[in-house]
Design a protein around this motif. Structure first.
Motif, PDB file in Angstrom:
ATOM      1  N   LYS A 221      28.612  62.949  32.606  1.00  0.00           N
ATOM      2  CA  LYS A 221      29.466  63.203  31.452  1.00  0.00           C
ATOM      3  C   LYS A 221      28.822  62.698  30.162  1.00  0.00           C
ATOM      4  O   LYS A 221      29.237  63.076  29.080  1.00  0.00           O
ATOM      5  N   LEU A 222      27.824  61.826  30.286  1.00  0.00           N
ATOM      6  CA  LEU A 222      27.150  61.264  29.118  1.00  0.00           C
ATOM      7  C   LEU A 222      25.961  62.108  28.681  1.00  0.00           C
ATOM      8  O   LEU A 222      25.171  61.674  27.852  1.00  0.00           O
ATOM      9  N   SER A 223      25.837  63.294  29.219  1.00  0.00           N
ATOM     10  CA  SER A 223      24.733  64.176  28.848  1.00  0.00           C
ATOM     11  C   SER A 223      24.737  64.396  27.337  1.00  0.00           C
ATOM     12  O   SER A 223      25.763  64.725  26.748  1.00  0.00           O
ATOM     13  N   GLY A 224      23.587  64.173  26.701  1.00  0.00           N
ATOM     14  CA  GLY A 224      23.462  64.341  25.257  1.00  0.00           C
ATOM     15  C   GLY A 224      23.809  63.109  24.457  1.00  0.00           C
ATOM     16  O   GLY A 224      23.635  63.082  23.249  1.00  0.00           O
ATOM     17  N   VAL A 225      24.320  62.066  25.110  1.00  0.00           N
ATOM     18  CA  VAL A 225      24.660  60.817  24.430  1.00  0.00           C
ATOM     19  C   VAL A 225      23.481  59.856  24.578  1.00  0.00           C
ATOM     20  O   VAL A 225      22.916  59.731  25.668  1.00  0.00           O
ATOM     21  N   LYS A 226      23.093  59.177  23.478  1.00  0.00           N
ATOM     22  CA  LYS A 226      21.983  58.219  23.542  1.00  0.00           C
ATOM     23  C   LYS A 226      22.372  57.061  24.453  1.00  0.00           C
ATOM     24  O   LYS A 226      23.370  56.383  24.215  1.00  0.00           O
ATOM     25  N   ARG A 227      21.593  56.838  25.496  1.00  0.00           N
ATOM     26  CA  ARG A 227      21.920  55.812  26.482  1.00  0.00           C
ATOM     27  C   ARG A 227      20.888  54.705  26.559  1.00  0.00           C
ATOM     28  O   ARG A 227      21.118  53.699  27.212  1.00  0.00           O
ATOM     29  N   HIS A 228      19.724  54.883  25.929  1.00  0.00           N
ATOM     30  CA  HIS A 228      18.659  53.888  26.026  1.00  0.00           C
ATOM     31  C   HIS A 228      18.487  53.148  24.706  1.00  0.00           C
ATOM     32  O   HIS A 228      18.725  53.715  23.640  1.00  0.00           O
ATOM     33  N   PRO A 229      18.082  51.878  24.757  1.00  0.00           N
ATOM     34  CA  PRO A 229      17.965  51.069  23.539  1.00  0.00           C
ATOM     35  C   PRO A 229      16.822  51.517  22.636  1.00  0.00           C
ATOM     36  O   PRO A 229      15.894  52.193  23.068  1.00  0.00           O
ATOM     37  N   THR A 230      16.897  51.090  21.393  1.00  0.00           N
ATOM     38  CA  THR A 230      15.832  51.320  20.428  1.00  0.00           C
ATOM     39  C   THR A 230      15.046  50.027  20.288  1.00  0.00           C
ATOM     40  O   THR A 230      15.628  48.969  20.004  1.00  0.00           O
ATOM     41  N   ILE A 231      13.736  50.104  20.511  1.00  0.00           N
ATOM     42  CA  ILE A 231      12.853  48.940  20.392  1.00  0.00           C
ATOM     43  C   ILE A 231      11.991  49.171  19.152  1.00  0.00           C
ATOM     44  O   ILE A 231      11.197  50.115  19.123  1.00  0.00           O
TER      45      ILE A 231
ATOM     46  N   ALA B 111      19.628  52.297  30.562  1.00  0.00           N
ATOM     47  CA  ALA B 111      21.036  52.514  30.280  1.00  0.00           C
ATOM     48  C   ALA B 111      21.882  51.833  31.334  1.00  0.00           C
ATOM     49  O   ALA B 111      21.440  51.638  32.459  1.00  0.00           O
ATOM     50  N   LEU B 112      23.081  51.466  30.949  1.00  0.00           N
ATOM     51  CA  LEU B 112      24.020  50.969  31.935  1.00  0.00           C
ATOM     52  C   LEU B 112      24.447  52.144  32.807  1.00  0.00           C
ATOM     53  O   LEU B 112      24.692  53.237  32.315  1.00  0.00           O
ATOM     54  N   SER B 113      24.515  51.913  34.091  1.00  0.00           N
ATOM     55  CA  SER B 113      24.856  52.975  35.021  1.00  0.00           C
ATOM     56  C   SER B 113      26.372  53.154  35.084  1.00  0.00           C
ATOM     57  O   SER B 113      27.125  52.189  35.048  1.00  0.00           O
ATOM     58  N   THR B 114      26.802  54.383  35.167  1.00  0.00           N
ATOM     59  CA  THR B 114      28.227  54.669  35.323  1.00  0.00           C
ATOM     60  C   THR B 114      28.396  55.703  36.424  1.00  0.00           C
ATOM     61  O   THR B 114      27.481  56.464  36.714  1.00  0.00           O
ATOM     62  N   ARG B 115      29.566  55.742  36.994  1.00  0.00           N
ATOM     63  CA  ARG B 115      29.838  56.753  38.024  1.00  0.00           C
ATOM     64  C   ARG B 115      29.823  58.144  37.435  1.00  0.00           C
ATOM     65  O   ARG B 115      29.387  59.090  38.050  1.00  0.00           O
TER      66      ARG B 115
ATOM     67  N   VAL C 209      16.997  45.096  28.898  1.00  0.00           N
ATOM     68  CA  VAL C 209      17.546  45.511  27.607  1.00  0.00           C
ATOM     69  C   VAL C 209      18.245  46.842  27.852  1.00  0.00           C
ATOM     70  O   VAL C 209      17.605  47.834  28.185  1.00  0.00           O
ATOM     71  N   LEU C 210      19.573  46.857  27.718  1.00  0.00           N
ATOM     72  CA  LEU C 210      20.367  48.017  28.100  1.00  0.00           C
ATOM     73  C   LEU C 210      21.265  48.499  26.968  1.00  0.00           C
ATOM     74  O   LEU C 210      21.543  47.760  26.037  1.00  0.00           O
ATOM     75  N   CYS C 211      21.752  49.709  27.053  1.00  0.00           N
ATOM     76  CA  CYS C 211      22.740  50.359  26.195  1.00  0.00           C
ATOM     77  C   CYS C 211      22.112  51.141  25.058  1.00  0.00           C
ATOM     78  O   CYS C 211      21.165  50.694  24.425  1.00  0.00           O
ATOM     79  N   GLY C 212      22.665  52.291  24.784  1.00  0.00           N
ATOM     80  CA  GLY C 212      22.163  53.175  23.744  1.00  0.00           C
ATOM     81  C   GLY C 212      22.353  52.666  22.334  1.00  0.00           C
ATOM     82  O   GLY C 212      21.604  53.012  21.433  1.00  0.00           O
TER      83      GLY C 212
END
Length: 95
Positions: free
Chosen positions: A13-23, A5-9, A35-38
């Motif tokens: 707050k992104l708890s429960g949000v898909k942050r990793h890519p689908t392969i 996932a892309l890192s954020t400060r 390979v980044l982003c949910g």
């Protein structure tokens, strides 16, 4: 290789949000690729070349590679392109 996932400060707050890519199935990802982003989906049978930085979806059966990399040598205020450097000056390679 990085799959994440892309890192954020405010990452908490992104708890429960898909942050990793689908392969998807039968995907090849070479060393050094990121390979980044949910929302990112790497489609079936895709090939991701080494050192590629992917933050958007790639369709199935697609090949992604880095093309025309250019090395730039800087020493102080002077700069030389890779083709200006003699082989005896430095050793380099492009994958």
């Amino acid at each position: 290789m990085t799959i994440g996932a892309l890192s954020t400060r405010g990452g908490q707050k992104l708890s429960g949000v898909k942050r990793h890519p689908t392969i998807e199935d039968n995907v090849t990802i070479y060393a050094g690729a990121s390979v980044l982003c949910g929302d990112t989906v790497i489609g079936k049978n895709a090939v991701i070349g080494g050192n590629a930085f992917i933050t958007a979806s790639i369709p199935a059966d697609t090949r992604v590679r880095i093309k025309n990399q250019e090395l730039d040598y800087k020493a102080g205020k002077s700069s030389r392109k890779a083709e200006e450097v003699q082989q005896s000056d430095a050793w380099y390679y492009i994958i």
